[in-house]
Design a protein around this motif. Sequence first.
Motif: not given
Length: 364
Positions: A18-23, A28-29, A257-262, A50-53
């Motif tokens: 999850l830390t890596s997903l932050r990158f 994206a931003v 999608p964000f919830g599924l990825l996390i 990309g603002a959706l990041g």
Amino acid sequence: MKRPLSDLPDRLQQLPALTSLRFLAAMAVVLFHVPYVLPASVGLKPLEQGALGVSFFFVLSGFILRHAQAPQGFDTLAFYRRRAARVLPLHYLTLLTWTWLFFDSWGNSLTEKINSGVANLLAIHALFSGHLFTLGYNAVSWSISAELVFYALFPLLLGGRRAVWLFAILAIGMLLLPQDAAAGLERAFQGFFYFHPAARLLEFSAGMALHALWRRFNPGEGMATRIQLGGLLALLALVPASAGWPVHLRNLALLLPFGLLILGFAYGGPLTRLLSHPLPVLLGEASFALYMTHHMLFRLLDPHLVALGPAAALAVASAAAILLSILVLRLFEQPVRRLLNRAPMPSHSRRMAATPVPQGGVGG
């Protein structure tokens, strides 16, 4: 399958993927901002959505903070202290840097600059309407102001199912909100559903509620991988499909999608192990610095990269931003955080402050 209590991970367990997903969310931003801060050398829109990041950051922040904190023995003072030590030093460093570099070239009146500056110093600028506040000085720091509101509310949401109920109320409210009422809020507060903490609390509470679901089920690695792929496919489908929707409905829809990825990357599996390697984790740890510094760095680099052409200029600027973020992490963020957390406090608070915390949202 319900996760047996004996199988529940200790609250101190790290979730490096999850830390890596932050990158990835931070990049994206960064790519979203390219046409605004690299207009001469690049001028393209490499990632228009990309603002959706930032939305992903808010959901992840709620999930990770809930993961790192147990209701039993929770120390509010220690929590506030750790959060302040995590986000405020870099906020103030970038605020001072922006003022030094760009204050004179900012076209607003001195009175407007002072008003925005005071709001930024107090980190309450996301609570005020208008781009003078939400995008004044280091523009990206509005999200830190929103995060601080979430941190202030977090102790109230920690016990029982309060976060779940809050998320349910906010989600139903957003879904049923009449369009006229939504438009009225947007008129009263410019960009309300994008900037204001009251609107973005939907995503933070969703992250906390998501953690309750994660604790309850243990689907195994095969299902975790399918959840990850399902989240990616849902993201690829919903981002273009929702482009014309009202902001509050789009934020609500993208929780899927964000919830599924996390969830997927918190459960495990081969992709989780891939993102748990040291390099992507380091990039994830430096993502807060990347997010907070790229805007200024790109503005400084833009006139010097014109001769390279758009593709090469974007590559050079991105590499420079990533390198700077790692340097800021190692030379400023981590030393200052250790120093601030080392000061005397009550014994219980000292134990809480020594707790390793997985890295989460915009502010880490």
